[in-house]
Design a protein around this motif. Structure first.
Motif, PDB file in Angstrom:
ATOM      1  N   VAL A  88      -6.766  -0.914  -1.994  1.00 21.44           N
ATOM      2  CA  VAL A  88      -7.381  -1.276  -0.715  1.00 21.44           C
ATOM      3  C   VAL A  88      -8.836  -0.831  -0.738  1.00 21.44           C
ATOM      4  O   VAL A  88      -9.124   0.351  -0.955  1.00 21.44           O
ATOM      5  CB  VAL A  88      -6.651  -0.621   0.476  1.00 21.44           C
ATOM      6  CG1 VAL A  88      -7.350  -0.977   1.787  1.00 21.44           C
ATOM      7  CG2 VAL A  88      -5.190  -1.059   0.516  1.00 21.44           C
ATOM      8  N   HIS A  90     -11.888  -0.415   1.651  1.00 20.26           N
ATOM      9  CA  HIS A  90     -12.187  -0.359   3.079  1.00 20.26           C
ATOM     10  C   HIS A  90     -13.596  -0.873   3.354  1.00 20.26           C
ATOM     11  O   HIS A  90     -14.533  -0.646   2.573  1.00 20.26           O
ATOM     12  CB  HIS A  90     -12.046   1.071   3.582  1.00 20.26           C
ATOM     13  CG  HIS A  90     -10.661   1.611   3.436  1.00 20.26           C
ATOM     14  ND1 HIS A  90      -9.612   1.175   4.220  1.00 20.26           N
ATOM     15  CD2 HIS A  90     -10.141   2.553   2.586  1.00 20.26           C
ATOM     16  CE1 HIS A  90      -8.513   1.822   3.876  1.00 20.26           C
ATOM     17  NE2 HIS A  90      -8.801   2.659   2.890  1.00 20.26           N
ATOM     18  N   TYR A  92     -15.220  -0.940   6.989  1.00 19.27           N
ATOM     19  CA  TYR A  92     -15.196  -0.837   8.447  1.00 19.27           C
ATOM     20  C   TYR A  92     -16.008   0.385   8.892  1.00 19.27           C
ATOM     21  O   TYR A  92     -16.403   1.222   8.082  1.00 19.27           O
ATOM     22  CB  TYR A  92     -13.761  -0.724   8.966  1.00 19.27           C
ATOM     23  CG  TYR A  92     -13.043   0.561   8.608  1.00 19.27           C
ATOM     24  CD1 TYR A  92     -13.188   1.719   9.375  1.00 19.27           C
ATOM     25  CD2 TYR A  92     -12.210   0.630   7.491  1.00 19.27           C
ATOM     26  CE1 TYR A  92     -12.536   2.904   9.042  1.00 19.27           C
ATOM     27  CE2 TYR A  92     -11.545   1.809   7.148  1.00 19.27           C
ATOM     28  CZ  TYR A  92     -11.722   2.940   7.936  1.00 19.27           C
ATOM     29  OH  TYR A  92     -11.088   4.103   7.605  1.00 19.27           O
ATOM     30  N   ILE A 126      -7.804  -8.072   5.355  1.00 21.51           N
ATOM     31  CA  ILE A 126      -7.161  -7.664   6.595  1.00 21.51           C
ATOM     32  C   ILE A 126      -8.209  -7.646   7.699  1.00 21.51           C
ATOM     33  O   ILE A 126      -9.137  -6.852   7.681  1.00 21.51           O
ATOM     34  CB  ILE A 126      -6.518  -6.263   6.469  1.00 21.51           C
ATOM     35  CG1 ILE A 126      -5.747  -6.144   5.158  1.00 21.51           C
ATOM     36  CG2 ILE A 126      -5.620  -5.985   7.661  1.00 21.51           C
ATOM     37  CD1 ILE A 126      -4.635  -7.135   4.997  1.00 21.51           C
ATOM     38  N   PRO A 302       0.148   1.223   7.006  1.00 26.91           N
ATOM     39  CA  PRO A 302      -0.410   0.733   5.738  1.00 26.91           C
ATOM     40  C   PRO A 302       0.655   0.277   4.743  1.00 26.91           C
ATOM     41  O   PRO A 302       0.409  -0.639   3.949  1.00 26.91           O
ATOM     42  CB  PRO A 302      -1.188   1.941   5.208  1.00 26.91           C
ATOM     43  CG  PRO A 302      -1.513   2.745   6.411  1.00 26.91           C
ATOM     44  CD  PRO A 302      -0.362   2.561   7.340  1.00 26.91           C
ATOM     45  N   LEU A 305       1.489  -3.323   3.790  1.00 24.45           N
ATOM     46  CA  LEU A 305       0.730  -4.097   2.811  1.00 24.45           C
ATOM     47  C   LEU A 305       1.471  -4.180   1.485  1.00 24.45           C
ATOM     48  O   LEU A 305       1.231  -5.104   0.692  1.00 24.45           O
ATOM     49  CB  LEU A 305      -0.653  -3.474   2.596  1.00 24.45           C
ATOM     50  CG  LEU A 305      -1.559  -3.315   3.825  1.00 24.45           C
ATOM     51  CD1 LEU A 305      -2.912  -2.757   3.411  1.00 24.45           C
ATOM     52  CD2 LEU A 305      -1.727  -4.625   4.558  1.00 24.45           C
ATOM     53  N   ASN A 315      -9.971  -4.153   3.545  1.00 20.36           N
ATOM     54  CA  ASN A 315      -9.572  -3.795   4.907  1.00 20.36           C
ATOM     55  C   ASN A 315     -10.791  -3.836   5.824  1.00 20.36           C
ATOM     56  O   ASN A 315     -11.664  -2.986   5.753  1.00 20.36           O
ATOM     57  CB  ASN A 315      -8.956  -2.393   4.923  1.00 20.36           C
ATOM     58  CG  ASN A 315      -8.818  -1.852   6.331  1.00 20.36           C
ATOM     59  OD1 ASN A 315      -8.493  -2.589   7.262  1.00 20.36           O
ATOM     60  ND2 ASN A 315      -9.078  -0.560   6.493  1.00 20.36           N
ATOM     61  N   THR A 317     -10.704  -4.065   9.395  1.00 20.23           N
ATOM     62  CA  THR A 317     -10.055  -4.054  10.712  1.00 20.23           C
ATOM     63  C   THR A 317     -10.888  -3.387  11.793  1.00 20.23           C
ATOM     64  O   THR A 317     -10.417  -3.227  12.923  1.00 20.23           O
ATOM     65  CB  THR A 317      -8.685  -3.360  10.611  1.00 20.23           C
ATOM     66  OG1 THR A 317      -8.829  -2.105   9.945  1.00 20.23           O
ATOM     67  CG2 THR A 317      -7.703  -4.221   9.840  1.00 20.23           C
ATOM     68  N   ALA A 321      -8.822   0.201  12.386  1.00 23.23           N
ATOM     69  CA  ALA A 321      -8.539   1.061  11.240  1.00 23.23           C
ATOM     70  C   ALA A 321      -8.239   2.491  11.663  1.00 23.23           C
ATOM     71  O   ALA A 321      -7.595   3.236  10.924  1.00 23.23           O
ATOM     72  CB  ALA A 321      -9.718   1.043  10.266  1.00 23.23           C
ATOM     73  N   PHE A 325      -4.945   3.161   9.627  1.00 23.81           N
ATOM     74  CA  PHE A 325      -5.096   4.055   8.474  1.00 23.81           C
ATOM     75  C   PHE A 325      -5.282   5.514   8.894  1.00 23.81           C
ATOM     76  O   PHE A 325      -5.729   6.335   8.101  1.00 23.81           O
ATOM     77  CB  PHE A 325      -6.258   3.590   7.600  1.00 23.81           C
ATOM     78  CG  PHE A 325      -5.916   2.380   6.774  1.00 23.81           C
ATOM     79  CD1 PHE A 325      -5.381   2.518   5.504  1.00 23.81           C
ATOM     80  CD2 PHE A 325      -6.098   1.109   7.284  1.00 23.81           C
ATOM     81  CE1 PHE A 325      -5.045   1.407   4.746  1.00 23.81           C
ATOM     82  CE2 PHE A 325      -5.766  -0.013   6.538  1.00 23.81           C
ATOM     83  CZ  PHE A 325      -5.236   0.135   5.265  1.00 23.81           C
TER      84      PHE A 325
END
Length: 402
Positions: A88, A90, A92, A126, A302, A305, A315, A317, A321, A325
């Motif tokens: 993943v 990230h 964000y 995502i 998570p 996934l 990711n 989101t 998040a 997460f």
């Protein structure tokens, strides 16, 4: 000095005092690129012209949108994490810079995914806000097969409530982390800015240059047109990092008495804006036209996934998040915009007292720029009382323009 002479002189002054970065980028461009990148130079009404007045009546409200901007003191999370057998990446936590930095940030996230997964052919994304859409499109451009997983599509995502102003350093990180991000932020901003220059030349005015005014009865403390970083803050709110946002032409101070506004001081500027409704719709359409797939679903953990067919994910989101997460470093910063029915004749932005008006084609945007009470506030319910109050303030001020 006559008004016409003053404003013609201002235009000449702008051409001679453009920022070094802006001039360098323009000098290196091809003739076609120069035409696309050259902004509308700041202009003000000349003799016989008038500012088109904004109709800020409550009956013209097309929507009130509240959202939570995901701020992290250390800056956005753009990093890879192993989740069982899945990777993943990230992407964000950009505060108020998500739309502005989306292409550059997503480019960095995609590079991480490709570097960590040699021979990458499929990707799951995502989220379907600005970071999710740009991540997906860039992956498609790189030859990947992409599927977006999201609980909703535009216009039913929280980022649709943004003002649409080019604001690449809005709540990006706190002052203590400024040096850590300087180089990466510059790459993100430059990549995104160049992409928006390409988009600004497309039909439909999805992204466009606009001119605006900042008005005050006291001298301006900073050069920013729209008050970024916020000029009113909560006690627990940090000092935000300030980067070299030299992508725009310089601003022009208008002489007292040499402008049509009911304030002593006025400043004319040029910036970029995103007409978010048609722009987001175009991003979704481009993704689908290139063979992209969309799976509407919400994730609560998570590990969900792990059941998906893709081995690598980005990711994007946003504030989501924090829960998905368990990222407690994400701090919500509430924001609200009021969208009015379109007024095509209104082409100038306006910042005065506590209100901001953005002349977006998909509907005028009015925002209360008094940000007190919004830091660490996760309430995303529209506040109609606040919406009415800021519209009344705007309407009262605009009625004084003559």
């Amino acid at each position: 000095m006559k008004r016409r002479q003053f404003f013609m002189g201002s235009a000449l002054a702008l051409a001679s005092t453009a920022s070094p970065l802006f001039l360098r980028k323009l000098a290196d461009a091809s003739p076609q690129q120069k035409a696309a990148r050259l902004p509308i130079m700041p202009t003000c009404p000349t003799d016989g012209e008038a500012i088109k007045l904004i109709n800020a009546q409550m009956s013209r409200i097309a929507g009130v949108h509240a959202c939570t901007r995901p701020f992290r003191h250390a800056g956005p999370r753009i990093e890879a994490e192993l989740l069982g057998s899945k990777l993943v990446v990230h992407n964000y936590g950009h505060g108020g810079s998500g739309w502005s930095l989306s292409w550059g940030s997503s480019m960095q996230a995609l590079r991480m995914a490709q570097a960590a997964t040699p021979g990458l052919r499929t990707l799951g994304v995502i989220g379907c806000g600005p970071l999710g859409l740009t991540s997906a499109l860039l992956a498609q451009h790189a030859g990947l097969s992409v599927r977006i997983y999201a609980k909703a599509l535009p216009p039913n995502v929280s980022s649709m409530g943004a003002t649409g102003l080019w604001s690449p350093d809005s709540r990006f990180c706190d002052l203590q982390h400024e040096a850590d991000w300087a180089a990466r932020w510059n790459e993100m901003a430059r990549t995104s800015f160049d992409k928006y220059q390409q988009t600004a030349g497309l039909p439909g005015r999805l992204v466009e240059w606009f001119n605006g005014y900042k008005l005050s009865d006291t001298p301006f403390p900073v050069k920013d047109l729209y008050g970024s970083p916020p000029q009113t803050k909560d006690e627990d709110e940090p000092e935000y990092a300030r980067f070299a946002n030299d992508f725009l032409p310089p601003q022009i101070d208008l002489l007292p008495g040499g402008h049509p506004f009911p304030t002593r001081y006025a400043r004319c500027c040029t910036s970029l804006m995103f007409n978010i409704t048609p722009y987001a719709s175009k991003l979704v359409a481009d993704f689908l036209a290139a063979g992209g797939k969309v799976d509407i679903r919400a994730f609560n953990h998570p590990n969900e996934l792990l059941t998906l067919p893709e081995c690598t994910f980005i990711n994007a989101t946003g504030y989501g998040a924090k829960a998905l997460f368990n990222d407690e470093t994400v701090i919500p910063v509430r924001g609200q915009t009021v969208r009015l029915m379109p007024q095509p004749e209104v082409i100038h932005g306006l910042r005065a007292e506590q209100f901001l008006v953005m002349p977006r084609r998909d509907g005028l945007i009015v925002q209360n720029m008094d940000e007190t009470g919004n830091f660490n506030n996760s309430n995303d319910a529209p506040d109609l009382v606040e919406a009415k109050a800021i519209l009344e303030q705007a309407a009262t001020f605009i009625a004084r323009i003559g």
